[in-house]
Design a protein around this motif. Structure first.
Motif, PDB file in Angstrom:
ATOM      1  N   LEU A 148       0.927  -1.239  -0.040  1.00 30.31           N
ATOM      2  CA  LEU A 148      -0.015  -0.091  -0.196  1.00 30.31           C
ATOM      3  C   LEU A 148       0.776   1.434  -0.079  1.00 30.31           C
ATOM      4  O   LEU A 148       0.605   2.185  -0.627  1.00 30.31           O
ATOM      5  CB  LEU A 148      -1.008  -0.192   1.128  1.00 30.31           C
ATOM      6  N   ILE A 151       2.178   2.055  -3.533  1.00 28.27           N
ATOM      7  CA  ILE A 151       1.201   2.427  -4.352  1.00 28.27           C
ATOM      8  C   ILE A 151       0.899   3.953  -4.089  1.00 28.27           C
ATOM      9  O   ILE A 151       0.923   4.796  -5.093  1.00 28.27           O
ATOM     10  CB  ILE A 151      -0.333   1.745  -4.170  1.00 28.27           C
ATOM     11  N   ILE A 152       0.903   4.377  -2.807  1.00 31.39           N
ATOM     12  CA  ILE A 152       0.684   5.817  -2.230  1.00 31.39           C
ATOM     13  C   ILE A 152       1.902   6.488  -2.700  1.00 31.39           C
ATOM     14  O   ILE A 152       1.521   7.630  -3.306  1.00 31.39           O
ATOM     15  CB  ILE A 152       0.582   5.732  -0.810  1.00 31.39           C
ATOM     16  N   ASN A 154       4.067   6.178  -5.005  1.00 29.76           N
ATOM     17  CA  ASN A 154       4.197   6.160  -6.634  1.00 29.76           C
ATOM     18  C   ASN A 154       3.322   7.056  -7.692  1.00 29.76           C
ATOM     19  O   ASN A 154       3.533   7.032  -8.601  1.00 29.76           O
ATOM     20  CB  ASN A 154       4.288   4.563  -7.069  1.00 29.76           C
ATOM     21  N   SER A 156      -0.579   9.332  -8.580  1.00 29.66           N
ATOM     22  CA  SER A 156      -2.187   9.328  -8.293  1.00 29.66           C
ATOM     23  C   SER A 156      -2.831   8.462  -9.273  1.00 29.66           C
ATOM     24  O   SER A 156      -4.228   8.046  -9.092  1.00 29.66           O
ATOM     25  CB  SER A 156      -2.598  10.705  -8.426  1.00 29.66           C
ATOM     26  N   ASP A 157      -2.094   7.954 -10.295  1.00 32.69           N
ATOM     27  CA  ASP A 157      -2.707   6.981 -11.250  1.00 32.69           C
ATOM     28  C   ASP A 157      -2.998   5.682 -10.702  1.00 32.69           C
ATOM     29  O   ASP A 157      -1.947   4.653 -10.938  1.00 32.69           O
ATOM     30  CB  ASP A 157      -2.009   6.988 -12.503  1.00 32.69           C
ATOM     31  N   LEU A 158      -3.969   5.293  -9.939  1.00 30.26           N
ATOM     32  CA  LEU A 158      -4.176   4.152  -9.119  1.00 30.26           C
ATOM     33  C   LEU A 158      -4.368   2.932 -10.218  1.00 30.26           C
ATOM     34  O   LEU A 158      -3.582   1.939  -9.649  1.00 30.26           O
ATOM     35  CB  LEU A 158      -5.486   4.319  -8.484  1.00 30.26           C
ATOM     36  N   PRO A 159      -4.800   2.879 -11.235  1.00 33.70           N
ATOM     37  CA  PRO A 159      -4.963   1.655 -11.984  1.00 33.70           C
ATOM     38  C   PRO A 159      -3.247   1.443 -12.439  1.00 33.70           C
ATOM     39  O   PRO A 159      -3.093   0.300 -12.422  1.00 33.70           O
ATOM     40  CB  PRO A 159      -5.814   2.007 -13.038  1.00 33.70           C
ATOM     41  N   GLN A 161      -0.582   2.219 -10.932  1.00 30.67           N
ATOM     42  CA  GLN A 161       0.183   1.719  -9.671  1.00 30.67           C
ATOM     43  C   GLN A 161       0.026   0.382  -9.408  1.00 30.67           C
ATOM     44  O   GLN A 161       0.764  -0.523  -8.931  1.00 30.67           O
ATOM     45  CB  GLN A 161       0.006   2.788  -8.755  1.00 30.67           C
ATOM     46  N   ILE A 162      -1.409  -0.159  -9.431  1.00 25.64           N
ATOM     47  CA  ILE A 162      -1.910  -1.430  -9.045  1.00 25.64           C
ATOM     48  C   ILE A 162      -1.059  -2.414 -10.103  1.00 25.64           C
ATOM     49  O   ILE A 162      -0.583  -3.644  -9.669  1.00 25.64           O
ATOM     50  CB  ILE A 162      -3.325  -1.736  -9.143  1.00 25.64           C
TER      51      ILE A 162
END
Length: 244
Positions: A148, A151-152, A154, A156-159, A161-162
């Motif tokens: 987590l 992801i945070i 790295n 704001s583009d969540l998809p 980063q996942i």
């Protein structure tokens, strides 16, 4: 003097630092790649490199469990092992050390937590049993927090980063766990691995270069059991000496 570092300790520290630094650099590089513009071959190569370096984190921690990483410096030895196991998979150093001591005290017995106790020799059943001895709710929570945070930190583009997380953290960990299990547990300790009287552990007949690539010489498993204080980078020399 008691606080001086031996040549083995200096080499162990240097290699541990090299593995850890390469792991961090590869992590930073892989997470900055625009996946839609990156060739699949490069992505695949980075995944395999990340998996190999991830295995290196565990091997360093494994040596620390045997106090062979930094001999004569138990505090530093333990600290490095704890950090590397936490980064590897959120693992508990105490739990891993306890299980590994039991493995060495009674390999391939009911007291060995790494050994498959079922009557079959199914590799998948054994793998699940093996992983269950090291992963608990606390370790999974630690790992989830680490991922987590990645992801945070790295962006704001969540998809995106996942996807980076799945490709360059989750998949390398899965590959690494399979590598450690296959080379360091299943092949050396499977039923029928050796027919020599009184010998319960075999070594893999690999060239030193291939042995390093396979799992940091963890395949020289009989030598490791016979001399647990020998660090991973000295196992090829120990194997050569056993044949001379």
């Amino acid at each position: 003097m008691a606080n001086e570092f031996s040549p083995q300790a200096l080499k162990g520290l240097a290699l541990a630092g090299l593995i850890g630094s390469a792991w961090l650099l590869s992590l930073g590089l892989s997470y900055t790649l625009p996946l839609d513009q990156t060739p699949g071959l490069l992505i695949g190569s980075l995944i395999l490199l990340r998996a190999f370096l991830h295995t290196g984190l565990f091997i360093v921690a494994h040596d620390s469990m045997h106090a062979s990483l930094v001999p004569g410096h138990p505090g530093l030895n333990r600290w490095i092992g704890k950090v590397y196991l936490l980064v590897y998979a959120g693992l508990s150093y105490e739990r891993c050390s306890r299980n590994h001591r039991r493995h060495h005290l009674a390999p391939e017995t009911f007291q060995d937590p790494d050994y498959q106790r079922c009557t079959n020799n199914n590799i998948l059943d054994w793998y699940v049993h093996f992983m269950g001895n090291y992963l608990g709710m606390r370790q999974l929570l630690n790992l989830s927090c680490l991922w987590l945070a990645l992801i945070i930190l790295n962006g704001s583009d969540l998809p995106a980063q996942i996807m980076h997380l799945l490709l360059f953290s989750v998949l390398p960990l899965i590959i690494s766990s399979c590598q450690l299990f296959l080379v360091g547990t299943w092949l050396p300790h499977r039923r029928g691995a050796t027919t020599r009287p009184g010998v319960t552990t075999r070594s893999l007949a690999l060239h030193p270069a291939l042995s390093f690539a396979a799992c940091y010489n963890f395949g020289y498993h009989r030598e490791h059991h016979e001399s647990p204080s020998t660090p991973w980078f000295q196992l090829p020399q120990l194997r050569n000496e056993s044949f001379t």
